[in-house]
Each structure stands twice: as structure tokens, then as C-alpha cells.
Design a protein around this motif. Structure first.
Motif, short mmCIF file in Angstrom:
data_model
loop_
_atom_site.label_atom_id
_atom_site.label_comp_id
_atom_site.label_asym_id
_atom_site.label_seq_id
_atom_site.Cartn_x
_atom_site.Cartn_y
_atom_site.Cartn_z
N GLY A 192 0.50 -4.86 -1.23
CA GLY A 192 0.09 -3.46 -1.42
C GLY A 192 1.40 -2.47 -1.58
N ARG A 193 2.49 -2.91 -1.11
CA ARG A 193 3.75 -1.96 -1.05
C ARG A 193 4.41 -2.11 -2.34
NH1 ARG A 193 6.27 1.01 0.66
NH2 ARG A 193 7.98 0.14 2.35
N MET A 194 4.13 -3.40 -3.16
CA MET A 194 4.88 -3.66 -4.45
C MET A 194 4.22 -2.93 -5.59
SD MET A 194 7.61 -6.72 -3.62
CE MET A 194 8.30 -6.37 -5.24
N THR A 195 2.81 -3.16 -5.42
CA THR A 195 2.00 -2.68 -6.61
C THR A 195 2.37 -1.39 -7.26
OG1 THR A 195 -0.15 -2.64 -7.57
CG2 THR A 195 0.17 -2.08 -5.45
N ASN A 203 -1.48 -0.23 -8.54
CA ASN A 203 -2.45 -0.30 -7.41
C ASN A 203 -3.66 -1.28 -7.65
OD1 ASN A 203 -1.15 1.90 -5.88
ND2 ASN A 203 -2.02 3.37 -6.91
N LYS A 204 -3.41 -2.15 -8.73
CA LYS A 204 -4.61 -3.04 -8.77
C LYS A 204 -3.72 -4.38 -8.56
CE LYS A 204 -6.78 -0.33 -12.36
NZ LYS A 204 -7.25 -0.33 -13.71
N ILE A 205 -4.33 -5.11 -7.57
CA ILE A 205 -3.93 -6.51 -7.31
C ILE A 205 -5.04 -7.49 -7.52
CG2 ILE A 205 -3.33 -7.95 -5.40
CD1 ILE A 205 -2.69 -5.37 -3.81
N GLY A 206 -4.66 -8.45 -8.28
CA GLY A 206 -5.50 -9.66 -8.88
C GLY A 206 -5.49 -10.72 -7.79
N TYR A 207 -6.78 -11.40 -7.48
CA TYR A 207 -6.71 -12.46 -6.66
C TYR A 207 -7.77 -13.67 -7.25
CZ TYR A 207 -6.96 -14.62 -1.89
OH TYR A 207 -6.93 -15.48 -0.86
N ASN A 247 -1.44 0.40 1.48
CA ASN A 247 -1.33 1.09 0.22
C ASN A 247 -2.80 1.62 0.40
OD1 ASN A 247 -1.58 2.65 -1.97
ND2 ASN A 247 -0.60 0.91 -3.47
N PRO A 248 -3.29 2.66 0.75
CA PRO A 248 -4.65 3.30 0.59
C PRO A 248 -5.31 3.44 -0.71
CG PRO A 248 -3.47 4.32 2.46
CD PRO A 248 -2.40 3.80 1.71
N ALA A 249 -4.44 3.40 -1.65
CA ALA A 249 -4.89 3.42 -2.80
C ALA A 249 -5.06 1.96 -3.58
CB ALA A 249 -4.03 4.26 -3.89
N ALA A 250 -4.59 1.12 -3.16
CA ALA A 250 -4.80 -0.39 -3.53
C ALA A 250 -6.35 -0.77 -3.95
CB ALA A 250 -3.81 -1.28 -2.66
N GLU A 251 -6.38 -1.48 -4.98
CA GLU A 251 -7.77 -2.03 -5.30
C GLU A 251 -7.41 -3.46 -5.49
OE1 GLU A 251 -9.24 -0.04 -8.64
OE2 GLU A 251 -9.24 2.01 -7.68
N MET A 252 -8.53 -4.36 -5.29
CA MET A 252 -8.42 -5.91 -5.59
C MET A 252 -9.56 -6.18 -6.56
SD MET A 252 -8.27 -8.84 -2.92
CE MET A 252 -6.41 -8.62 -2.51
N ALA A 253 -9.07 -7.09 -7.34
CA ALA A 253 -10.07 -7.60 -8.47
C ALA A 253 -10.19 -9.07 -8.11
CB ALA A 253 -9.69 -7.41 -9.92
N PRO A 301 11.80 -4.85 -1.79
CA PRO A 301 12.76 -3.91 -1.34
C PRO A 301 13.07 -4.25 0.34
CG PRO A 301 10.96 -2.94 -2.65
CD PRO A 301 10.61 -4.40 -2.46
N PRO A 302 14.19 -3.95 0.89
CA PRO A 302 14.56 -4.10 2.24
C PRO A 302 13.57 -3.71 3.20
CG PRO A 302 16.34 -3.32 0.92
CD PRO A 302 15.24 -3.15 0.00
N GLU A 303 13.09 -2.41 2.92
CA GLU A 303 12.20 -1.91 4.05
C GLU A 303 10.73 -2.73 3.85
OE1 GLU A 303 11.72 0.62 0.06
OE2 GLU A 303 13.00 -0.35 1.16
N VAL A 304 10.30 -3.10 2.87
CA VAL A 304 8.93 -3.95 2.57
C VAL A 304 9.39 -5.41 3.23
CG1 VAL A 304 7.40 -5.00 1.15
CG2 VAL A 304 8.29 -2.51 0.67
N LYS A 305 10.33 -5.87 3.05
CA LYS A 305 10.83 -7.08 3.72
C LYS A 305 10.94 -6.85 5.29
CE LYS A 305 14.22 -10.89 3.82
NZ LYS A 305 15.45 -11.39 3.24
N ALA A 306 11.42 -6.22 5.58
CA ALA A 306 11.54 -5.59 7.23
C ALA A 306 10.10 -5.49 7.77
CB ALA A 306 12.29 -4.51 7.36
#
Length: 369
Positions: A156-159, A162-166, A190-196, A307-312
Motif C-alpha cells: 500500500g505504501r509503495m504502489t 494505487n493498483k495491487i495485483g493478487y 493507503n486509502p486509495a489502494a485497490e486490489m485486483a 523506503p526507510p520510513e516504510v521499513k520502520a
């Protein structure tokens, strides 16, 4: 030389008879040692070279060998289809003297229970199953959804799109939990994230998995997740310049990108513990469901591509799950149609989780029957 050979044969005969057991007791040896090595069998739904699910179970088998040495003798059969073939392989293992058998795929459930009824002296362990029809059957599972909460957050933080595939295998509770957890935590990050979701109806089929990854990439997904066993989706992600995650094993050959983290199924401690129970004579029919806190679900290295902040943030989430301060399914959570599933602050019970067969609110598409 002849006398030595006869003496050796005679000793072996004693050690496999009642007299051998008595002799072992007199010498202070465990009964198992008197009977020879414990034969432990494993059956895998995919090849041990899949670098995913079956590979990781086989790493557990190798850990058993390393831990127990000559006290055990292990064997495995790979790429066993779920169904009649599994029942045949299990029967052959039981007939060939295996006294503990691990069946490592959900679809082996009927076969395990059918064969267990015919061989009450053999202990059967079924991975990700829920039926224990006989006292010689145990089940074991891992809380994979805990790991998917972590990688879902990273996704969610790296897209950027805003589209994540599964890529999903079969619509069973284990897979549905993973989809729900990944989506929920991607959306929280990420409130804008979507998943297909693309359903492939296989655990291991590299061409089909690659095709599913291609379809998701063509839809604009720049992060790929999977509940299938091959490295094909990561290969496709690498070609497309997007990111993904190791599944079941670390898939470290794809570090630092596209594989930016992984969910590792660490079966070794469980296998060692259950083999020890048979050796000790303390084995019981149990239903085990371990997670991050038990070391059964492990998040592999989070690489410098994150990113360091996402890793943390991901590491803080891991620790919160490990300590019990946070449960990935804590309400409010609604079903896809908007009806409540969990109220504010309510934590899903294990019974609710094993009956999770629906998408969550915010997801599109339908769950296959």
C-alpha cells in the motif's frame, strides 16, 4: 568373518523383537532405539525445486534429518496431485513402514483421513486442514494472514498506481484470509489502494502464474502479490520493473528488487517437535495454528528498495503482531456488501477466520464458488 556376520544378524533380530525391547530397557536405551530409526514420510503437492511451498516443507524435512541424525529416516514424494494419487502414495508409505507421515497440502484432507482409518498405528499430520476424523490424525497450519498484513502494508505504501495485483490459487479459507489481510492493510496504509485478484486454480503452474501476473500488470498493477508457489510472478515483475514478494520461501535470488520482502513458512520447529513426540511416545492428535509469535511465519529481509520510513512501519507492525498488541483482523470490518462482520474493537475468532469466504468492503469482483 562368517561368525561376525551371524552375530550381527542375530543382534539385529533381537533388537526388532520383544527380546530386543527388553534388552534396550535393561541397557537404559529408549524403546525407539530398539526398533531402529523412525521412518518419517512427507508428500508434497509441488516439486521440491519450486522455491516456494514444497521447497520450504522440504527444508523442514532436512532440518529433521539434521536434528535427529540416525534416529530417523525420512523420505518424500513430490508433485503428488490432490485426490486418488495422494491416497495411493499415503497407503504405500504406511505399508512401507513409515510411522509418521506429513501430508502438506489442503487438498489431501480426504486422502489422509481415509488412509488413517486403515492404519491406526501410523500417525498422520495434515497441513492446513481442519478434519481429524481419527485419533491418529493431527492438523497444523500457519497464520499466513499475519505475514500478509505486513507485506500488504508495504504494498500500500509503495504502489504508485494505487493498483495491487493478487494471484490466488483456490478460494479456500487460508487464501481468503490472505487476500483480506493484504487488502485491509494496504488500504489502511493507503486509502486509495485497490486490489485486483486473478484466480488460477493451481498451487504450482509457472506458465499460468506468469500469465496471471501479465494480466495484472496490463491492468496497471505495479505491485504483485501471490498465493501460488513458483517464482514465475517475480520473474514477470522483474521484467516489468515492478515489485513483488517472496512467497512461502524467501525467494532471495530476486533481492533487492523486485522481491522487496517475503513471507517465509518456517516448518522446521514444528516438524522437529512432532517427530520428538513420536520418539518419546507422547504424540497426540492436535490442531496447531502458529504465527509470527511462534516463529512459524517469518518476514524475510526488507530490502533497501523499501523506503526507510516504510521499513520502520513494517517492523513496528511485525512487533505488534508478535507481542499480541495487535491482531490483523480487528474491527470495524465490513463484508464486501457493506454489512458488518466485526464491530469496532472486535477481534476475529479462529472460528470466524476459518469461515472467511468473502471479500471485504472496498474490493471489486466476486469470489468463485
Amino acid at each position: 568373518m562368517t561368525v561376525t556376520t551371524v552375530t550381527t544378524v542375530k543382534r539385529r533380530t533381537l533388537l526388532t523383537s520383544g527380546a530386543g525391547a527388553a534388552l534396550a530397557a535393561a541397557l537404559g536405551l529408549p524403546a525407539r532405539a530398539a526398533e531402529g530409526p523412525l521412518k518419517v514420510g512427507f508428500i508434497y503437492v509441488g516439486p521440491t525445486g519450486d522455491y516456494g511451498w514444497s521447497y520450504q516443507h522440504d527444508q523442514g524435512r532436512l532440518a529433521v534429518e539434521a536434528h535427529f541424525g540416525d534416529a530417523v529416516e525420512t523420505s518424500f514424494v513430490e508433485s503428488v496431485p490432490e485426490g486418488a494419487d495422494a491416497e495411493r502414495v499415503l497407503t504405500q508409505m504406511a505399508l512401507s513402514g513409515h510411522r509418521l507421515i506429513f501430508a502438506t497440502s489442503f487438498g489431501y484432507m480426504d486422502a489422509v483421513n481415509n488412509v488413517a482409518a486403515k492404519f491406526p498405528e501410523v500417525k498422520f499430520e495434515h497441513a492446513t486442514g481442519y478434519r481429524r476424523d481419527h485419533p491418529n490424525v493431527a492438523t497444523y497450519d500457519a497464520r499466513f494472514y499475519e505475514g500478509r498484513a505486513v507485506i500488504g502494508h508495504i504494498a500500500g505504501r509503495m504502489t504508485k498506481t494505487n493498483k495491487i495485483g493478487y494471484i490466488a490459487s483456490y478460494p479456500i479459507p487460508e487464501v481468503m484470509q490472505g487476500i483480506a489481510s493484504a487488502f485491509r492493510h494496504a488500504r489502511k496504509a493507503n486509502p486509495a489502494a485497490e486490489m485486483a485478484v486473478v484466480w488460477v486454480y493451481t498451487w504450482f503452474d509457472p506458465p499460468k502464474e506468469a500469465e496471471a501476473a501479465t494480466a495484472l500488470i496490463e491492468q496497471g498493477c505495479d505491485v504483485i502479490m501471490q498465493h501460488t508457489d513458483s517464482t514465475a510472478p517475480l520473474t514477470r515483475a522483474q521484467e516489468a520493473g515492478i515489485i513483488g514478494f517472496g512467497q512461502a520461501s524467501d525467494m532471495a535470488q530476486f533481492k533487492p528488487r523486485p522481491r522487496v520482502a517475503s513471507i517465509i513458512d518456517n516448518w522446521a520447529p514444528y516438524y522437529i517437535r512432532r517427530v520428538q513426540a513420536v520418539l518419546d511416545g507422547t504424540w497426540e492428535s492436535t490442531a496447531t495454528w502458529g504465527g509470527i509469535a511462534d516463529g512459524e511465519v517469518v518476514i524475510g529481509e526488507i530490502t533497501e528498495a523499501v523506503p526507510p520510513e516504510v521499513k520502520a512501519e513494517a517492523e513496528a507492525l511485525i512487533e505488534a503482531i508478535r507481542s499480541g498488541a495487535y491482531h490483523p483482523f480487528t474491527g470495524p470490518i465490513n463484508r464486501q456488501d457493506g454489512t458488518p462482520w466485526l464491530a469496532e474493537g472486535e477481534v476475529a475468532t479462529d472460528e470466524q477466520l476459518v469461515n472467511l469466504t468473502f471479500y471485504l468492503e472496498g474490493m471489486t469482483g466476486t469470489v468463485p464458488n
